[in-house]
Design a protein around this motif. Structure first.
Motif, PDB file in Angstrom:
ATOM      1  N   VAL A  57       0.499  -1.094  -0.189  1.00  0.00           N
ATOM      2  CA  VAL A  57      -0.356  -0.330  -0.566  1.00  0.00           C
ATOM      3  C   VAL A  57       0.676   1.235   0.145  1.00  0.00           C
ATOM      4  CG1 VAL A  57      -1.087   1.409   1.039  1.00  0.00           C
ATOM      5  CG2 VAL A  57      -1.638  -1.315   1.499  1.00  0.00           C
ATOM      6  N   GLU A  58       1.728   1.746   0.867  1.00  0.00           N
ATOM      7  CA  GLU A  58       3.179   2.795   0.573  1.00  0.00           C
ATOM      8  C   GLU A  58       3.749   2.433  -1.060  1.00  0.00           C
ATOM      9  OE1 GLU A  58       7.241   3.806   3.183  1.00  0.00           O
ATOM     10  OE2 GLU A  58       5.869   1.786   4.106  1.00  0.00           O
ATOM     11  N   PHE A  59       3.903   1.634  -1.331  1.00  0.00           N
ATOM     12  CA  PHE A  59       4.984   1.809  -2.661  1.00  0.00           C
ATOM     13  C   PHE A  59       4.019   1.585  -3.438  1.00  0.00           C
ATOM     14  CE2 PHE A  59       6.828  -0.754  -6.005  1.00  0.00           C
ATOM     15  CZ  PHE A  59       8.464  -0.361  -6.032  1.00  0.00           C
ATOM     16  N   ALA A  60       2.895   1.326  -3.695  1.00  0.00           N
ATOM     17  CA  ALA A  60       2.354   1.445  -4.740  1.00  0.00           C
ATOM     18  C   ALA A  60       1.887   2.820  -5.562  1.00  0.00           C
ATOM     19  CB  ALA A  60       0.599   0.866  -4.894  1.00  0.00           C
ATOM     20  N   PRO A  61       1.990   3.160  -4.995  1.00  0.00           N
ATOM     21  CA  PRO A  61       1.767   5.443  -5.486  1.00  0.00           C
ATOM     22  C   PRO A  61       3.134   5.712  -5.746  1.00  0.00           C
ATOM     23  CG  PRO A  61       0.878   5.400  -3.212  1.00  0.00           C
ATOM     24  CD  PRO A  61       0.953   3.558  -3.316  1.00  0.00           C
ATOM     25  N   ILE A  62       4.529   4.818  -5.172  1.00  0.00           N
ATOM     26  CA  ILE A  62       5.927   5.873  -5.554  1.00  0.00           C
ATOM     27  C   ILE A  62       5.866   4.786  -6.839  1.00  0.00           C
ATOM     28  CG2 ILE A  62       8.115   5.415  -5.386  1.00  0.00           C
ATOM     29  CD1 ILE A  62       7.041   5.609  -2.424  1.00  0.00           C
ATOM     30  N   ASP A  63       5.270   3.542  -7.229  1.00  0.00           N
ATOM     31  CA  ASP A  63       5.900   3.417  -8.322  1.00  0.00           C
ATOM     32  C   ASP A  63       4.753   3.206  -9.463  1.00  0.00           C
ATOM     33  OD1 ASP A  63       5.674   0.316  -9.909  1.00  0.00           O
ATOM     34  OD2 ASP A  63       4.158  -0.080 -10.055  1.00  0.00           O
ATOM     35  N   HIS A  64       3.409   3.832  -9.176  1.00  0.00           N
ATOM     36  CA  HIS A  64       2.663   3.984 -10.288  1.00  0.00           C
ATOM     37  C   HIS A  64       3.506   5.713 -10.559  1.00  0.00           C
ATOM     38  CE1 HIS A  64      -0.751   5.580 -11.980  1.00  0.00           C
ATOM     39  NE2 HIS A  64      -1.183   7.170 -11.722  1.00  0.00           N
ATOM     40  N   GLN A  65       4.059   6.892  -9.384  1.00  0.00           N
ATOM     41  CA  GLN A  65       4.893   7.962 -10.213  1.00  0.00           C
ATOM     42  C   GLN A  65       5.561   7.300 -11.228  1.00  0.00           C
ATOM     43  OE1 GLN A  65       3.833  11.088  -9.536  1.00  0.00           O
ATOM     44  NE2 GLN A  65       1.999  10.223  -8.779  1.00  0.00           N
ATOM     45  N   VAL A  66       6.695   7.295 -10.768  1.00  0.00           N
ATOM     46  CA  VAL A  66       7.898   5.854 -11.425  1.00  0.00           C
ATOM     47  C   VAL A  66       7.227   5.707 -13.058  1.00  0.00           C
ATOM     48  CG1 VAL A  66       9.362   4.292 -12.354  1.00  0.00           C
ATOM     49  CG2 VAL A  66       9.418   5.471 -10.127  1.00  0.00           C
ATOM     50  N   GLU A  67       5.721   5.507 -13.386  1.00  0.00           N
ATOM     51  CA  GLU A  67       4.871   4.847 -14.212  1.00  0.00           C
ATOM     52  C   GLU A  67       5.148   6.608 -15.109  1.00  0.00           C
ATOM     53  OE1 GLU A  67       1.734   3.279 -16.516  1.00  0.00           O
ATOM     54  OE2 GLU A  67       2.194   2.098 -14.205  1.00  0.00           O
ATOM     55  N   LEU A  68       4.445   7.177 -14.436  1.00  0.00           N
ATOM     56  CA  LEU A  68       3.905   8.720 -14.807  1.00  0.00           C
ATOM     57  C   LEU A  68       4.332   9.788 -14.889  1.00  0.00           C
ATOM     58  CD1 LEU A  68       0.611   9.438 -12.578  1.00  0.00           C
ATOM     59  CD2 LEU A  68       0.495   7.810 -15.081  1.00  0.00           C
ATOM     60  N   GLN A  69       5.837   9.572 -14.559  1.00  0.00           N
ATOM     61  CA  GLN A  69       6.796  11.048 -14.181  1.00  0.00           C
ATOM     62  C   GLN A  69       7.802  10.558 -15.157  1.00  0.00           C
ATOM     63  OE1 GLN A  69       5.554  13.444 -13.269  1.00  0.00           O
ATOM     64  NE2 GLN A  69       4.562  13.228 -12.627  1.00  0.00           N
ATOM     65  N   SER A  82       2.094  -3.007 -12.854  1.00  0.00           N
ATOM     66  CA  SER A  82       2.966  -3.842 -12.058  1.00  0.00           C
ATOM     67  C   SER A  82       1.768  -4.990 -11.188  1.00  0.00           C
ATOM     68  CB  SER A  82       3.129  -2.956 -11.386  1.00  0.00           C
ATOM     69  OG  SER A  82       4.359  -1.990 -11.914  1.00  0.00           O
ATOM     70  N   ALA A  83       2.068  -5.717 -10.599  1.00  0.00           N
ATOM     71  CA  ALA A  83       1.594  -6.442  -9.497  1.00  0.00           C
ATOM     72  C   ALA A  83       2.319  -7.064  -8.366  1.00  0.00           C
ATOM     73  CB  ALA A  83       1.509  -7.912 -10.611  1.00  0.00           C
ATOM     74  N   VAL A  84       1.835  -7.184  -7.449  1.00  0.00           N
ATOM     75  CA  VAL A  84       2.210  -7.770  -5.927  1.00  0.00           C
ATOM     76  C   VAL A  84       1.992  -9.052  -6.354  1.00  0.00           C
ATOM     77  CG1 VAL A  84       0.646  -7.105  -4.899  1.00  0.00           C
ATOM     78  CG2 VAL A  84       2.622  -6.986  -3.727  1.00  0.00           C
ATOM     79  N   GLY A  85       2.927 -10.208  -5.381  1.00  0.00           N
ATOM     80  CA  GLY A  85       2.700 -11.331  -5.021  1.00  0.00           C
ATOM     81  C   GLY A  85       3.283 -11.384  -3.588  1.00  0.00           C
ATOM     82  N   SER A  86       3.519 -12.792  -3.102  1.00  0.00           N
ATOM     83  CA  SER A  86       3.033 -12.798  -2.581  1.00  0.00           C
ATOM     84  C   SER A  86       5.237 -12.711  -1.692  1.00  0.00           C
ATOM     85  CB  SER A  86       3.212 -14.800  -1.601  1.00  0.00           C
ATOM     86  OG  SER A  86       4.395 -14.970  -2.743  1.00  0.00           O
ATOM     87  N   ASP A  87       4.788 -12.427  -0.355  1.00  0.00           N
ATOM     88  CA  ASP A  87       5.990 -12.152   0.265  1.00  0.00           C
ATOM     89  C   ASP A  87       7.144 -10.837  -0.403  1.00  0.00           C
ATOM     90  OD1 ASP A  87       8.500 -12.372   2.498  1.00  0.00           O
ATOM     91  OD2 ASP A  87       9.365 -13.453   1.013  1.00  0.00           O
ATOM     92  N   ASN A  88       5.846  -9.848  -0.563  1.00  0.00           N
ATOM     93  CA  ASN A  88       6.105  -8.203  -1.248  1.00  0.00           C
ATOM     94  C   ASN A  88       7.184  -8.615  -2.373  1.00  0.00           C
ATOM     95  OD1 ASN A  88       5.066  -6.643   0.306  1.00  0.00           O
ATOM     96  ND2 ASN A  88       6.225  -6.157   2.238  1.00  0.00           N
ATOM     97  N   GLU A  89       6.664  -9.365  -2.643  1.00  0.00           N
ATOM     98  CA  GLU A  89       7.318  -9.469  -4.247  1.00  0.00           C
ATOM     99  C   GLU A  89       6.560  -9.091  -5.344  1.00  0.00           C
ATOM    100  OE1 GLU A  89      10.406 -12.640  -6.721  1.00  0.00           O
ATOM    101  OE2 GLU A  89       8.392 -13.099  -6.316  1.00  0.00           O
TER     102      GLU A  89
END
Length: 144
Positions: A57-69, A82-89
Motif C-alpha cells: 500500500v505504501e509502495f504502490a503510489p511510488i511505483d505509479h509515479q515512476v510510471e507516470l513521471q 505492475s503486480a504484487v505477489g506473495s512475500d512483498n515480491e
C-alpha cells in the motif's frame, strides 16, 4: 496508421482514462482489425522485493509515479503494468518498441526525480530484469 492510432499504441493519450477502459478498447480495436499491431518490440520483465517494513500500500503510489513521471514519457514506451505477489515480491512488465528504447530508459532512470524514492523502498539485491524479443513473425496477441 493514423497519428491518433500511433498515440494510442505508444500510450501517450492513456493518462486521462483508467486502464480497464483502455484495455477493453484495445481488445476491441485489435480483434476487429481497426488497429494493425506491430508485433516487433521488447518485453521487459522486472522482479524485486520490497524492504522489510515497506507495505504494498505504501509502495504502490511510488511505483505509479515512476510510471507516470518517467517510464511512460520515454521514447519507445508502449505499456507498463505492475503486480504484487506473495512475500512483498513485485512484478513489472514493460513493453518497448525496441531494445535500444528499453536500454535508454534504464540508463536515464537513475537521474529521474522519482527514482530515489522508488529505489529507497526496494531490496536492490533482489532485483532481476530480463528482456524478451517480441518478434514480428510471431502470432499476434489480442491483449497487446
Amino acid at each position: 496508421m493514423e497519428k491518433w492510432q500511433r498515440q494510442v499504441l505508444r500510450g501517450t493519450c492513456l493518462m486521462r482514462f483508467p486502464r480497464l477502459i483502455w484495455s477493453g478498447l484495445f481488445t476491441v480495436l485489435f480483434t476487429t482489425g481497426a488497429i494493425a499491431a506491430d508485433n516487433s518490440g521488447v518485453i521487459e520483465v522486472v522482479t524485486f522485493k520490497l524492504k522489510p517494513g515497506v507495505s504494498a500500500v505504501e509502495f504502490a503510489p511510488i511505483d505509479h509515479q515512476v510510471e507516470l513521471q518517467h517510464v511512460a514519457r520515454q521514447p519507445g514506451f508502449e505499456s507498463r503494468e505492475s503486480a504484487v505477489g506473495s512475500d512483498n515480491e513485485w512484478l513489472v512488465i514493460v513493453h518497448w518498441r525496441s531494445a535500444e528504447d528499453a536500454e535508454a530508459s534504464m540508463a536515464s532512470f537513475e537521474n529521474a526525480p522519482t527514482a530515489a524514492a522508488f529505489m529507497s523502498k526496494i531490496e536492490a539485491s533482489t532485483m532481476s530484469m530480463r528482456r524478451y524479443e517480441n518478434r514480428a513473425d510471431f502470432p499476434r496477441s489480442v491483449n497487446r
